[in-house]
Design an enzyme around this catalytic site. Structure first.
Site, PDB file in Angstrom:
ATOM      1  N   HIS A  72       0.713  -1.155  -0.092  1.00  0.00           N
ATOM      2  CA  HIS A  72       0.025   0.092   0.014  1.00  0.00           C
ATOM      3  C   HIS A  72       0.848   1.476  -0.053  1.00  0.00           C
ATOM      4  O   HIS A  72       0.479   2.161  -0.777  1.00  0.00           O
ATOM      5  CB  HIS A  72      -0.781   0.063   1.253  1.00  0.00           C
TER       6      HIS A  72
ATOM      7  N   HIS B 254       2.246  -4.037   9.209  1.00  0.00           N
ATOM      8  CA  HIS B 254       3.584  -3.660   8.702  1.00  0.00           C
ATOM      9  C   HIS B 254       4.429  -3.013   9.864  1.00  0.00           C
ATOM     10  O   HIS B 254       3.673  -2.346  10.817  1.00  0.00           O
ATOM     11  CB  HIS B 254       3.674  -2.780   7.321  1.00  0.00           C
TER      12      HIS B 254
END
Length: 341
Positions: A193, A235
């Site tokens: 992303h 993440h």
């Protein structure tokens, strides 16, 4: 006898504990009684000499053990720095994961944070780009959209390949969503992303004429997308930073292989021909399957059924096409006869 003494001297010389930095380990503690000295018995005639292979094996072990001990006791500066940064990254990522679970401190804002992350997903961007490409009627717009589609596909393949190679897990045990499985965004490093947001924002800033407030909002959007992935625990911080760097280099690569307007028109026409061919293929298959369906329904009529239930063959398309001209000619002849009368 001299051979055994030389082997003993070599063993003592290669012993790690005989070094200057380890001499304190050999000294007995204060107040402890000294061990009694035991006389060493000389090897008698009945003692068998050690086989020649044992001396070579001991020599190799004595040469290897000090190096291994030095590597364990004196690690390199790079290893210490890397492990320290890795520990700081994991600690900071877990502290920023305030929406990682239902029991987190910001669990009520988890849906909003996930919505911000979805704006940087690959499926909506690819679908929106294809839709705008179909609706576009200018050559310049089609050129920009085709190169944007190329950049998005390149981003998905690059991130999926690096993630499959590194296979780093996130700071929290969170399973990927269905959209993540579709774009093969399963592991943590790098953040797909973040790379997509950085690449798209840089692409728009370079090829679109935007006002200053819109430019600022575009940069803030890319930063918020990367931060949202850390907040939900998918993440680490280094994963997001690496994603931003990879996205920038992807933009530079797309700029190097930029497709011209003629190339884009050729690709669009080829895609249009292929879709037209698929449509005609589907229509032909449907037309061929229609008579088979009629025959299968007529075969299910029982034998002693009344006449109105009998399986009368239904006229096909060719028979209906022949019947329509015949009806039209009869109507024309009747009109001519009325006019003559």
């Amino acid at each position: 006898m001299p051979a055994s003494q030389s082997r003993a001297r070599a063993r003592d010389r290669n012993n790690v504990l005989n070094r200057a930095e380890f001499l304190s380990l050999n000294q007995p503690p204060k107040g402890a009684p000294e061990p009694r000295s035991s006389g060493r018995k000389a090897p008698g005639p009945s003692a068998q000499p050690p086989p020649p292979g044992d001396g070579a094996r001991e020599r190799r072990q004595s040469q290897q053990l000090p190096e291994e001990d030095c590597m364990q006791l004196n690690p390199s500066f790079k290893g210490i720095a890397f492990n320290s940064l890795l520990a700081i990254d994991i600690c900071m990522s877990k502290r920023l994961g305030v929406c990682a679970g239902r029991a987190a401190s910001w669990a009520s804002a988890r849906s909003m944070v996930k919505l911000i992350g979805i704006t940087g997903h690959g499926i909506p961007w690819i679908g929106g780009t294809i839709l705008c490409l179909v609706k576009s009627s200018t050559l310049a717009g089609q050129e920009v959209l085709m190169n944007l589609l190329l950049a998005l596909l390149l981003d998905i393949m690059t991130v999926a390949g690096v993630q499959k190679l590194i296979k780093r897990r996130g700071p929290f045990e969170s399973s990927p969503s269905l959209l993540d499985y579709l774009t093969m965004d399963v592991y943590a490093f790098p953040a797909g992303h973040a790379s997509r947001a950085a690449m798209v924002s840089k692409f728009f800033l370079s090829h679109l004429v935007l006002a200053v407030p819109l430019r600022v909002l575009l940069v803030l959007w890319a930063f918020c997308v990367g931060l949202s992935r850390v907040m939900i625990g998918r993440h680490h911080i280094t994963d997001v930073i690496s994603g931003f760097i990879i996205g920038y280099f992807q933009f530079r690569l797309v700029e190097l292989v930029w497709m011209s307007s003629n190339t884009c028109q050729m690709l669009i026409s080829a895609c249009f021909r292929y879709t037209t061919f698929l449509k005609n293929k589907v229509k032909s298959h449907l037309a061929r399957g229609l008579p088979c369906c009629v025959k299968s329904t007529s075969a299910r009529v029982p034998a002693g059924a009344p006449g109105w239930m009998s399986a009368s063959p239904s006229p096909g398309p060719a028979a209906m096409a022949k019947a329509i001209p015949s009806q039209s000619t009869e109507e024309q002849e009747s009109r001519d006869h009325l006019q003559e009368s």
